[in-house]
Motif scaffolding. Structure first.
Motif, mmCIF file in Angstrom:
data_model
loop_
_atom_site.group_PDB
_atom_site.id
_atom_site.type_symbol
_atom_site.label_atom_id
_atom_site.label_comp_id
_atom_site.label_asym_id
_atom_site.label_seq_id
_atom_site.Cartn_x
_atom_site.Cartn_y
_atom_site.Cartn_z
ATOM 1 N N LEU A 92 15.711 -6.692 -8.772
ATOM 2 C CA LEU A 92 14.391 -6.254 -9.244
ATOM 3 C C LEU A 92 13.549 -7.456 -9.653
ATOM 4 O O LEU A 92 12.336 -7.494 -9.403
ATOM 5 N N SER A 93 14.174 -8.449 -10.258
ATOM 6 C CA SER A 93 13.453 -9.665 -10.658
ATOM 7 C C SER A 93 12.960 -10.438 -9.436
ATOM 8 O O SER A 93 11.869 -11.022 -9.462
ATOM 9 N N ASP A 125 9.913 -8.629 -8.245
ATOM 10 C CA ASP A 125 8.809 -8.908 -9.161
ATOM 11 C C ASP A 125 8.195 -10.269 -8.874
ATOM 12 O O ASP A 125 6.974 -10.422 -8.889
ATOM 13 N N HIS A 150 5.887 -10.192 -5.906
ATOM 14 C CA HIS A 150 4.615 -9.554 -6.260
ATOM 15 C C HIS A 150 3.783 -10.445 -7.185
ATOM 16 O O HIS A 150 2.571 -10.582 -7.002
ATOM 17 N N HIS A 151 4.434 -11.043 -8.182
ATOM 18 C CA HIS A 151 3.707 -11.906 -9.117
ATOM 19 C C HIS A 151 3.123 -13.118 -8.397
ATOM 20 O O HIS A 151 1.980 -13.510 -8.655
ATOM 21 N N PHE A 200 0.338 -8.476 -11.290
ATOM 22 C CA PHE A 200 1.751 -8.376 -11.669
ATOM 23 C C PHE A 200 2.156 -9.430 -12.685
ATOM 24 O O PHE A 200 2.015 -10.629 -12.440
ATOM 25 N N ARG A 252 10.388 -6.956 -15.021
ATOM 26 C CA ARG A 252 11.130 -6.070 -14.126
ATOM 27 C C ARG A 252 10.502 -4.688 -14.144
ATOM 28 O O ARG A 252 10.045 -4.219 -15.176
ATOM 29 N N LYS A 253 10.561 -4.031 -13.012
ATOM 30 C CA LYS A 253 9.999 -2.688 -12.866
ATOM 31 C C LYS A 253 10.743 -1.677 -13.738
ATOM 32 O O LYS A 253 10.136 -0.775 -14.295
ATOM 33 N N TYR A 254 12.062 -1.808 -13.827
ATOM 34 C CA TYR A 254 12.891 -0.877 -14.607
ATOM 35 C C TYR A 254 13.851 -1.657 -15.498
ATOM 36 O O TYR A 254 14.466 -2.628 -15.069
ATOM 37 N N ASP A 302 10.591 4.056 -3.172
ATOM 38 C CA ASP A 302 9.919 3.445 -4.316
ATOM 39 C C ASP A 302 10.086 1.923 -4.302
ATOM 40 O O ASP A 302 9.205 1.193 -4.736
ATOM 41 N N ASP A 303 11.221 1.458 -3.795
ATOM 42 C CA ASP A 303 11.487 0.026 -3.778
ATOM 43 C C ASP A 303 12.671 -0.225 -2.853
ATOM 44 O O ASP A 303 13.651 0.520 -2.893
ATOM 45 N N TRP A 318 2.592 -3.887 -0.554
ATOM 46 C CA TRP A 318 1.450 -4.691 -0.950
ATOM 47 C C TRP A 318 1.050 -5.630 0.180
ATOM 48 O O TRP A 318 1.901 -6.229 0.841
#
Length: 154
Positions: free
Chosen positions: A17-18, A21, A24-25, A32, A36-38, A90-91, A128
């Motif tokens: 997840l990182s 992220d 996206h960042h 962003f 982390r998303k979750y 979702d991911d 994205w």
């Protein structure tokens, strides 16, 4: 091997997840944050939610190489939308060191099978525009644009 995620997978899923992220960042730091998303707690809750299955691809040592977060969606008796059942991705992430080895394709195909087994009409996702490699991957999988989000930065 593709299987459903279990609690012992949470730390590794968190690492992946990182990675997502950071993609996206890096692409859109104006939108962003680094994070982390979750959280681990949210992941633990999600593991028990049959409407939000998490698939993982593992190696022979049962180490997680990638994941696919899914959400079953249906808009019953909506005034505009039909009642079709959708599997929304979702991911989807493959460890950045392991990309190009068909792990993402295996996860995607597992999601397609999951959708079919559950009577879904379609499979959808968002990607994205700052992630062109993901766009190319999904196009190779046969996905086509369903809708386009647009913006004007003020």
């Amino acid at each position: 091997m593709i299987r459903y995620a279990i609690e012992k997978d949470i730390p590794r899923i968190g690492e992946l997840l990182s990675q997502v992220d950071m993609v996206h960042h890096t692409g859109r730091p104006d939108i962003f944050k680094i994070g982390r998303k979750y959280s681990n707690g949210e992941l633990k809750t999600m593991l028990g939610d049959r409407q939000r299955p998490i698939l993982v691809c593992t190696n022979e040592r049962d180490e997680v190489l990638g994941y696919c977060f899914c959400i079953f969606q249906q808009h019953i008796e909506n005034s505009v939308l039909t009642d079709i059942k959708t599997l929304y991705i979702d991911d989807l992430c493959v460890d950045e060191k392991l990309r190009g080895k068909n792990i993402g394709r295996e996860l995607y195909e597992a999601a397609v099978s999951l959708a079919r087994e559950n009577g879904c009409y379609n499979l959808t996702l968002n990607v994205w525009s700052c992630n062109p490699s993901a766009i190319r991957f999904y196009e190779k999988c046969g996905l086509v644009p369903q809708k386009i989000g647009m913006e004007f930065i003020l």
